[in-house]
Design a protein around this motif. Structure first.
Motif, PDB file in Angstrom:
ATOM      1  N   SER A  34       0.815  -1.212   0.000  1.00 33.87           N
ATOM      2  CA  SER A  34       0.000   0.000   0.000  1.00 33.87           C
ATOM      3  C   SER A  34       0.850   1.265   0.000  1.00 33.87           C
ATOM      4  O   SER A  34       0.362   2.335  -0.356  1.00 33.87           O
ATOM      5  CB  SER A  34      -0.912   0.027   1.239  1.00 33.87           C
ATOM      6  OG  SER A  34      -1.825  -1.030   1.189  1.00 33.87           O
ATOM      7  N   TYR A  35       2.114   1.143   0.396  1.00 35.55           N
ATOM      8  CA  TYR A  35       2.986   2.306   0.520  1.00 35.55           C
ATOM      9  C   TYR A  35       4.034   2.413  -0.576  1.00 35.55           C
ATOM     10  O   TYR A  35       4.594   3.481  -0.796  1.00 35.55           O
ATOM     11  CB  TYR A  35       3.701   2.293   1.876  1.00 35.55           C
ATOM     12  CG  TYR A  35       2.745   2.300   3.040  1.00 35.55           C
ATOM     13  CD1 TYR A  35       1.920   3.390   3.280  1.00 35.55           C
ATOM     14  CD2 TYR A  35       2.653   1.216   3.895  1.00 35.55           C
ATOM     15  CE1 TYR A  35       1.035   3.405   4.345  1.00 35.55           C
ATOM     16  CE2 TYR A  35       1.776   1.218   4.969  1.00 35.55           C
ATOM     17  CZ  TYR A  35       0.978   2.311   5.183  1.00 35.55           C
ATOM     18  OH  TYR A  35       0.103   2.317   6.232  1.00 35.55           O
ATOM     19  N   TYR A  36       4.346   1.308  -1.246  1.00 35.29           N
ATOM     20  CA  TYR A  36       5.425   1.282  -2.232  1.00 35.29           C
ATOM     21  C   TYR A  36       4.944   0.699  -3.551  1.00 35.29           C
ATOM     22  O   TYR A  36       4.048  -0.129  -3.585  1.00 35.29           O
ATOM     23  CB  TYR A  36       6.594   0.428  -1.727  1.00 35.29           C
ATOM     24  CG  TYR A  36       7.205   0.938  -0.464  1.00 35.29           C
ATOM     25  CD1 TYR A  36       8.086   2.012  -0.480  1.00 35.29           C
ATOM     26  CD2 TYR A  36       6.882   0.366   0.765  1.00 35.29           C
ATOM     27  CE1 TYR A  36       8.625   2.499   0.693  1.00 35.29           C
ATOM     28  CE2 TYR A  36       7.427   0.845   1.943  1.00 35.29           C
ATOM     29  CZ  TYR A  36       8.295   1.916   1.900  1.00 35.29           C
ATOM     30  OH  TYR A  36       8.833   2.400   3.060  1.00 35.29           O
ATOM     31  N   THR A  37       5.610   1.130  -4.624  1.00 32.40           N
ATOM     32  CA  THR A  37       5.381   0.553  -5.939  1.00 32.40           C
ATOM     33  C   THR A  37       6.729   0.432  -6.639  1.00 32.40           C
ATOM     34  O   THR A  37       7.720   1.003  -6.184  1.00 32.40           O
ATOM     35  CB  THR A  37       4.387   1.406  -6.762  1.00 32.40           C
ATOM     36  OG1 THR A  37       4.053   0.695  -7.952  1.00 32.40           O
ATOM     37  CG2 THR A  37       4.942   2.775  -7.082  1.00 32.40           C
ATOM     38  N   ASP A  38       6.775  -0.338  -7.730  1.00 25.84           N
ATOM     39  CA  ASP A  38       8.052  -0.496  -8.427  1.00 25.84           C
ATOM     40  C   ASP A  38       7.976   0.089  -9.827  1.00 25.84           C
ATOM     41  O   ASP A  38       6.904   0.479 -10.311  1.00 25.84           O
ATOM     42  CB  ASP A  38       8.502  -1.957  -8.441  1.00 25.84           C
ATOM     43  CG  ASP A  38       7.614  -2.872  -9.272  1.00 25.84           C
ATOM     44  OD1 ASP A  38       6.736  -2.393  -9.998  1.00 25.84           O
ATOM     45  OD2 ASP A  38       7.817  -4.092  -9.182  1.00 25.84           O
ATOM     46  N   SER A  39       9.123   0.164 -10.472  1.00 24.75           N
ATOM     47  CA  SER A  39       9.201   0.828 -11.774  1.00 24.75           C
ATOM     48  C   SER A  39       8.382   0.108 -12.842  1.00 24.75           C
ATOM     49  O   SER A  39       7.786   0.752 -13.706  1.00 24.75           O
ATOM     50  CB  SER A  39      10.655   0.991 -12.217  1.00 24.75           C
ATOM     51  OG  SER A  39      11.269  -0.257 -12.410  1.00 24.75           O
TER      52      SER A  39
END
Length: 150
Positions: free
Chosen positions: A27-32
């Motif tokens: 919920s707090y991070y995403t990737d490229s």
């Protein structure tokens, strides 16, 4: 002599605890790869924010990202931002905390945010393109790089 497991020196949580923790982390991070895919498909629910200086943005940024240095974020400068969007912040990479500071400031002002894991460094390592200059550019219609393996 018996060797104890270093991995298990701190026992893992239960499956339910792990599920809750990992859902929160996502919920707090995403990737490229996920950001690039959304940008290629013109997903309008996210806005990617480069939290570095305007000069660094001009030298190379994620196509479609807007320049909004974290040092300039406050109630007045964010007044025009759409509160229905999710803002994905990034900076140079793991040695920089500009994306964290930007996400923190936006969250403190009531915006929904995520951070891009590894920032511009991981973006480039994953073979994603850069835009240069002061215009945001776009990724719509661009082909995806070779599979990232995620």
């Amino acid at each position: 002599m018996t060797v104890s497991s270093l991995v298990l020196a701190f026992p893992p949580g239960t499956a339910a605890q792990s599920l809750q923790y990992l859902a929160a982390k996502l919920s707090y991070y995403t990737d490229s790869a996920d950001v690039a895919e959304d940008l290629r498909h013109g997903i309008s629910d996210i806005v990617v924010i480069d939290t570095r200086t305007e000069a660094l943005y001009a030298a190379g940024h994620i196509p479609g990202a807007i320049s909004f240095p974290h040092r300039l974020m406050d109630q007045g400068s964010t007044a025009a931002l759409d509160r229905d969007k999710v803002y994905v912040t990034y900076c140079d990479g793991i040695g920089c905390n500009g994306s964290t500071k930007g996400a923190y400031k936006l969250a403190a002002l009531g915006f929904r945010v995520k951070e891009l894991i590894g920032g511009l460094d991981f973006w480039q390592r994953d073979g994603q393109p850069l835009a240069t200059g002061h215009e945001a550019g776009t990724m719509q219609g661009q082909n995806a790089p070779a599979e990232c393996g995620c």
